[in-house]
Design an enzyme around this catalytic site. Structure first.
Site, PDB file in Angstrom:
ATOM      1  N   GLU A  64     -13.144   4.976  -9.419  1.00  0.00           N
ATOM      2  CA  GLU A  64     -12.675   5.761  -8.269  1.00  0.00           C
ATOM      3  C   GLU A  64     -13.181   7.203  -8.284  1.00  0.00           C
ATOM      4  O   GLU A  64     -13.052   7.912  -9.285  1.00  0.00           O
ATOM      5  CB  GLU A  64     -11.146   5.755  -8.251  1.00  0.00           C
ATOM      6  N   LYS A 111     -12.270  10.429  -7.055  1.00  0.00           N
ATOM      7  CA  LYS A 111     -11.023  11.021  -6.524  1.00  0.00           C
ATOM      8  C   LYS A 111     -10.840  12.400  -7.125  1.00  0.00           C
ATOM      9  O   LYS A 111     -10.808  12.557  -8.339  1.00  0.00           O
ATOM     10  CB  LYS A 111      -9.891  10.060  -6.912  1.00  0.00           C
ATOM     11  N   LYS A 161     -11.392   4.311   0.471  1.00  0.00           N
ATOM     12  CA  LYS A 161      -9.989   4.367   0.027  1.00  0.00           C
ATOM     13  C   LYS A 161      -9.253   5.278   1.002  1.00  0.00           C
ATOM     14  O   LYS A 161      -9.288   6.492   0.896  1.00  0.00           O
ATOM     15  CB  LYS A 161      -9.936   4.904  -1.403  1.00  0.00           C
ATOM     16  N   GLU A 215      -3.663  -4.652  -0.698  1.00  0.00           N
ATOM     17  CA  GLU A 215      -2.895  -4.135  -1.845  1.00  0.00           C
ATOM     18  C   GLU A 215      -1.409  -4.460  -1.746  1.00  0.00           C
ATOM     19  O   GLU A 215      -0.791  -4.274  -0.708  1.00  0.00           O
ATOM     20  CB  GLU A 215      -3.084  -2.619  -1.915  1.00  0.00           C
ATOM     21  N   GLU A 222      -4.688  -2.348 -10.467  1.00  0.00           N
ATOM     22  CA  GLU A 222      -4.907  -0.967 -10.028  1.00  0.00           C
ATOM     23  C   GLU A 222      -3.921   0.006 -10.680  1.00  0.00           C
ATOM     24  O   GLU A 222      -2.722  -0.297 -10.770  1.00  0.00           O
ATOM     25  CB  GLU A 222      -4.696  -0.842  -8.513  1.00  0.00           C
ATOM     26  N   SER A 223      -4.414   1.146 -11.078  1.00  0.00           N
ATOM     27  CA  SER A 223      -3.618   2.302 -11.533  1.00  0.00           C
ATOM     28  C   SER A 223      -3.101   2.191 -12.961  1.00  0.00           C
ATOM     29  O   SER A 223      -2.709   1.117 -13.417  1.00  0.00           O
ATOM     30  CB  SER A 223      -2.396   2.559 -10.638  1.00  0.00           C
TER      31      SER A 223
HETATM   32  O1  LIG Z   1      -1.971   8.358  -6.960  1.00  0.00           O
HETATM   33  C1  LIG Z   1      -1.119   8.804  -6.173  1.00  0.00           C
HETATM   34  O2  LIG Z   1      -0.456   9.820  -6.384  1.00  0.00           O
HETATM   35  C2  LIG Z   1      -0.873   8.100  -4.881  1.00  0.00           C
HETATM   36  C3  LIG Z   1       0.149   8.524  -4.056  1.00  0.00           C
HETATM   37  C4  LIG Z   1       0.380   7.885  -2.849  1.00  0.00           C
HETATM   38  C5  LIG Z   1      -0.415   6.842  -2.455  1.00  0.00           C
HETATM   39  C6  LIG Z   1      -1.465   6.421  -3.267  1.00  0.00           C
HETATM   40  C7  LIG Z   1      -1.676   7.029  -4.470  1.00  0.00           C
HETATM   41  N1  LIG Z   1      -2.706   6.651  -5.296  1.00  0.00           N
HETATM   42  C8  LIG Z   1      -3.648   5.656  -4.992  1.00  0.00           C
HETATM   43  C9  LIG Z   1      -3.838   4.829  -6.175  1.00  0.00           C
HETATM   44  O3  LIG Z   1      -3.055   3.941  -6.346  1.00  0.00           O
HETATM   45  C10 LIG Z   1      -4.860   5.200  -7.215  1.00  0.00           C
HETATM   46  O4  LIG Z   1      -5.745   6.141  -6.699  1.00  0.00           O
HETATM   47  C11 LIG Z   1      -5.688   4.073  -7.801  1.00  0.00           C
HETATM   48  O5  LIG Z   1      -5.023   2.891  -7.959  1.00  0.00           O
HETATM   49  C12 LIG Z   1      -6.234   4.526  -9.173  1.00  0.00           C
HETATM   50  O6  LIG Z   1      -5.168   4.863 -10.011  1.00  0.00           O
HETATM   51  P1  LIG Z   1      -5.368   5.699 -11.354  1.00  0.00           P
HETATM   52  O7  LIG Z   1      -6.358   4.981 -12.214  1.00  0.00           O
HETATM   53  O8  LIG Z   1      -4.032   5.730 -12.014  1.00  0.00           O
HETATM   54  O9  LIG Z   1      -5.869   7.044 -10.968  1.00  0.00           O
END
Ligand SMILES: O=C(O)c1ccccc1NCC(=O)[C@H](O)[C@H](O)COP(=O)(O)O
Length: 424
Positions: free
Chosen positions: A204, A206, A267, A316, A374-375
């Protein structure tokens, strides 16, 4: 029905040249879309009144009449089926129809009826009102977002309305025709998984996020994208939301124009079909559809449009209910399980495992759906954990972007070099 020409050659009466974008017509759209909007507004007001709320003016959204895929396209017949389904849905009080949409907007039975946990827009209209030359603020439960996702979606709704006014759908036709062709996002994930035996990486791009603030000060999206590609990313996810993520469509376009080969996920918080066309015109190969934000019928409709545009859709989910809704929708190829609760920001990677257990996992395998974890993925153990749970791809932002060298951080995340040159 005759379509007015948008391109160069005048169409034969009654026929529009059947191109990929020939359904983007100016024509009667103006009349039909206007009457569709009037109908939508009327339904909106009625449903709001029935729900006991104050009717608020229906925002100008991309109605099905405006984006109706018609001429010689995939959706020609299926679209009719969708419309029929929409009509049925109205009677059943299901989601996605203008009436149900309006009811949802009015805050009526948001939970339980359509599985969307957020309200798509303020129930009682915006909190800032204008009377004559005066502006005043009136805040109440109906116009105060209950969580960050709701706030983002409300702002996005207003933003998209303005963007659409500046560039109505028919005006995107030229940009769509000039856009570089869409590439196979799902195919790239499969190829990477087959090559490495590890979950394919969607890395990502970001700069910031609501939960973490600014992640990287010296943010060069093209350089980061190239480093990700060089170090084995299968695809990239590019944040385009400006207000909350400091992203932009310029970043997406710049990465595409720089010659990065990895397919690109736009995204974005999609609330309106117009955004799909816009994303494609900026070079996107895939888009994100968030089940917490979109009713089933919107997801179905948007999947059809993605197909016409040659884009993939990452749908998602965050919980069992959203997963079950999405598993009931035909044509879904990619499901993302977000370990971050977008309402509370809580991150828990065991969410991926929970949603893939038992019958759900079996159904996903039967349908040949690729699941993306994800995340919250930071270590090789995290990657193994979600792989054992059943994912074939992962979407990773923070743990890469915060490192001094985001490209090199990929081998740290996987515990080995996964680049083309390094992977066995
Ligand atoms: O990440 C946030 O704060 C967020 C808040 C509101 C809506 C979406 C959000 N994030 C999008 C995502 O879920 C992440 O950018 C993506 O899955 C990557 O996650 P990470 O590896 O933990 O940065």
């Amino acid at each position: 029905m005759e379509a007015l020409a948008i391109g160069s050659a005048p169409p034969r009466p009654g026929f529009a040249a059947p191109t990929r974008y020939s359904h983007l017509r100016r024509p009667r759209t103006l009349a039909v879309a206007a009457s569709a909007r009037r109908l939508l507004a009327a339904a909106h007001m009625d449903a709001a009144a029935a729900a006991g709320g104050r009717p608020s003016p229906a925002p100008a959204r991309c109605t099905r009449a405006e984006t109706e895929p018609e001429v010689g396209e995939v959706a020609t017949s299926s679209h009719a089926a969708l419309e029929a389904e929409a009509a049925g849905a109205t009677e059943q009080g299901d989601n996605g129809s203008p009436v149900a949409d309006a009811a949802a907007a009015a805050g009526a039975s948001i939970e339980g009826v359509d599985g969307i946990r957020i309200r798509r827009r303020p129930v009682t209209g915006p909190s800032v009102h204008y009377v004559g030359p005066f502006q005043f603020r009136l805040e109440n439960e109906g116009n105060t977002p209950r969580n960050i996702l709701e706030k983002i979606v409300w702002d996005k709704d207003a933003e998209v309305s303005q963007m659409k006014e500046r560039r109505p759908l028919y005006m995107l036709k030229g940009a769509l025709e000039a856009a570089p062709p869409a590439r196979d996002f799902v195919g790239a994930l499969k190829a990477s998984y087959d090559r490495t035996g590890l979950p394919a990486l969607i890395a990502e791009v970001k700069k910031a996020s609501p939960s973490r603030g600014v992640l990287r000060e010296d943010f060069d999206p093209v350089q980061i994208a190239q480093a990700y590609e060089k170090n084995g990313a299968a695809c990239l996810s590019v944040l385009t939301d400006e207000k909350y993520f400091q992203g932009s469509f310029n970043n997406l376009e710049a990465i595409r124009n720089a010659g990065v080969q990895c397919p690109l996920l736009c995204k974005e918080f999609i609330v309106d079909a117009w955004q799909l066309y816009y994303a494609r015109s900026k070079g996107a190969d895939a888009v994100l559809l968030i089940a917490a934000v979109l009713p089933d019928l919107d997801i179905k409709y948007m999947l059809k449009i993605c197909k016409i545009l040659g884009m993939s859709a990452l749908v998602e989910v965050h919980d069992e209910r959203e997963m079950d809704r999405v598993l009931g929708i035909d044509g879904v190829q990619l499901i993302g399980i977000n370990n971050r609760n977008l309402e509370t920001f809580e991150v828990d990677i065991s969410n991926t495992k929970k949603l893939l257990e038992g019958e759900r996992g079996q159904m996903i395998a039967q349908k040949d759906i690729i699941v993306v974890g994800e995340s919250g993925l930071f270590t090789p153990d995290h990657i193994s954990f979600v792989q054992n749970a059943g994912v074939k791809a992962v979407l990773v932002g923070e743990s890469l972007i915060k490192q001094e060298d985001p490209g090199k951080a990929i081998s740290g995340l996987f515990g080995k070099d996964i680049s083309n040159t390094g992977a066995a």
